[in-house]
Design a protein around this motif. Structure first.
Motif, short mmCIF file in Angstrom:
data_model
loop_
_atom_site.label_atom_id
_atom_site.label_comp_id
_atom_site.label_asym_id
_atom_site.label_seq_id
_atom_site.Cartn_x
_atom_site.Cartn_y
_atom_site.Cartn_z
N ILE A 238 0.72 -1.27 -0.10
CA ILE A 238 -0.10 -0.12 -0.08
C ILE A 238 0.89 1.21 -0.16
O ILE A 238 0.51 1.93 -0.69
N SER A 239 1.97 1.14 0.64
CA SER A 239 2.85 2.45 0.87
C SER A 239 3.27 2.63 -0.44
O SER A 239 3.59 3.79 -0.94
N GLU A 240 3.89 1.43 -1.11
CA GLU A 240 4.70 1.77 -2.24
C GLU A 240 3.80 2.45 -3.36
O GLU A 240 4.23 3.30 -4.30
N LYS A 241 2.40 1.90 -3.56
CA LYS A 241 1.52 2.37 -4.66
C LYS A 241 1.10 3.97 -4.13
O LYS A 241 1.20 4.67 -5.16
N MET A 242 0.90 4.22 -2.67
CA MET A 242 0.68 5.34 -2.74
C MET A 242 1.82 6.28 -2.83
O MET A 242 1.52 7.57 -3.39
N TYR A 243 3.16 5.97 -2.62
CA TYR A 243 4.21 6.75 -3.08
C TYR A 243 4.31 7.14 -4.45
O TYR A 243 4.73 8.32 -4.91
N LEU A 244 4.03 6.09 -5.41
CA LEU A 244 4.24 6.17 -6.73
C LEU A 244 3.15 7.13 -7.24
O LEU A 244 3.17 7.85 -8.16
N PHE A 245 1.95 7.19 -6.63
CA PHE A 245 0.50 7.85 -7.08
C PHE A 245 1.35 9.50 -6.59
O PHE A 245 0.68 10.20 -7.43
N MET A 246 1.56 9.55 -5.32
CA MET A 246 1.83 10.90 -4.87
C MET A 246 2.83 11.67 -5.69
O MET A 246 2.78 12.78 -6.29
N ASN A 247 4.09 10.94 -6.15
CA ASN A 247 5.04 11.31 -7.15
C ASN A 247 4.36 11.58 -8.44
O ASN A 247 4.78 12.88 -9.01
N ALA A 248 3.54 10.76 -8.96
CA ALA A 248 3.12 11.03 -10.31
C ALA A 248 2.20 12.20 -10.33
O ALA A 248 2.20 12.97 -11.56
N VAL A 249 1.49 12.53 -9.34
CA VAL A 249 0.59 13.75 -9.38
C VAL A 249 1.12 14.92 -8.74
O VAL A 249 0.47 16.01 -8.79
N GLY A 250 2.47 14.98 -8.10
CA GLY A 250 2.94 15.94 -7.57
C GLY A 250 2.31 16.35 -6.11
O GLY A 250 2.52 17.56 -5.90
N ILE A 251 1.75 15.61 -5.36
CA ILE A 251 1.21 15.93 -4.24
C ILE A 251 2.26 15.37 -3.15
O ILE A 251 2.36 14.03 -3.01
#
Length: 323
Positions: A238-251
């Motif tokens: 879950i953490s890995e997926k969230m970090y990838l998402f946050m980096n992708a959208v710049g949040i």
């Protein structure tokens, strides 16, 4: 400049409910000046939670004292029951951290420290209020605040040492006076800042309300700037997926870790007196159990409703994918 700084410090004390207070260059430096004003003897032990930030441990060692690590309770705050069971020989100070903005009742610890002539420092870097709380209840000798990145009042730096018990005569020169003026501006609108953060936390909570992932009432009631969610299963995925998402959208508004155990760093272990105190995680069972189960969502000034929805939806998606 000195007169204006004194006025700013007076305004902060009045807002928070303290008799004495001085601005420091950062939160860690505030710890150092607590020790100096309390005239703590070098070579003594200072009790800290196992989750203490490395910068605090660095200050303790630099001052000439040694950290004594103690397990946490279910809220990631110092376990007071374990503190009172310690042998007080050569213990001079306790640093109690109101972790993640959770304001805990420390009356029992205040009494214990008073009875044993131990200095008590409350680390309130992640919690702040404007209700004069500290004027009306038992408290430590000092309370310290931080106004760095990610804190409830974030101006990019500075800290504050406050007390209703000890007149603060040792304090640092401030290197950035413009930050002092910014801090003063923030305290003139502290009500609005805290209300905005609490409203954002409520929006997160409402989104998560129907999921069985918030399991601690303290997390629901006492958070001003962060919302904590326990979800131990599949933590890393879950953490890995969230970090990838946050980096992708710049949040940058999500974390899934707690502070690294400072004692595990070789540079710190080498400075502890021999024989070393136990630094095995099995001797800190509550922390060991909880450390891989925590996610938190910051409520920074620039996070808007759209971003809150995006972050929450993605987290729920990750939870559902891994359940």
């Amino acid at each position: 400049m000195r007169i204006l700084k004194n006025k700013i410090e007076h305004n902060i004390c009045k807002t928070l409910g303290f008799n004495y207070g001085k601005i420091t260059n950062n939160g860690s430096e505030a710890i150092k000046y607590c020790l100096m004003n309390a005239k703590i003897k070098k070579g003594t032990y200072i009790i800290v939670p196992i989750t203490i930030c490395k910068s605090v441990v660095d200050v303790i060692l630099e001052y000439g004292c040694f950290p004594l690590f103690v397990d946490v309770d279910q809220d990631f705050c110092l376990n007071i029951n374990e503190v009172v069971n310690k042998n007080t020989d050569n213990i001079s100070t306790v640093i109690y951290v109101h972790a993640y903005g959770i304001l805990k009742d420390v009356r029992a610890l205040v009494k214990y420290c008073n009875d044993c002539s131990i200095c008590l420092i409350e680390d309130s870097a992640q919690y702040i209020c404007n209700s004069n709380r500290y004027m009306n209840c038992p408290q430590g000798d000092f309370v310290i605040y931080s106004f760095g990145k990610g804190k409830p009042v974030d101006i990019g730096g500075l800290g504050f040492i406050a007390s209703n018990i000890v007149e603060i005569t040792e304090f640092p020169l401030i290197q950035n006076f413009n930050l002092c003026k910014n801090l003063n501006k923030c305290f003139t609108k502290l009500n609005n800042i805290l209300k905005e953060k609490k409203d954002k936390a409520k929006k997160y909570k409402n989104i998560f309300a129907n999921l069985n992932i918030i399991d601690n009432e303290n997390f629901l009631d006492n958070i001003y700037h962060r919302l904590l969610v326990h979800y131990p299963q599949n933590y890393y995925r879950i953490s890995e997926k969230m970090y990838l998402f946050m980096n992708a959208v710049g949040i940058d508004n999500y974390q899934s870790t707690i502070p690294i155990e400072a004692f595990r760093e070789k540079s710190i272990k080498a400075q502890l007196p021999k024989p070393h105190q136990s630094l095995n995680l099995k001797d800190f069972p509550t922390y060991s159990k909880l450390k891989k189960s925590i996610h938190y969502f910051r409520t920074t000034e620039w996070i808007n409703d759209e971003n809150i929805a995006l972050i929450s939806d993605k987290f729920i998606e990750c939870v559902n994918d891994d359940s």
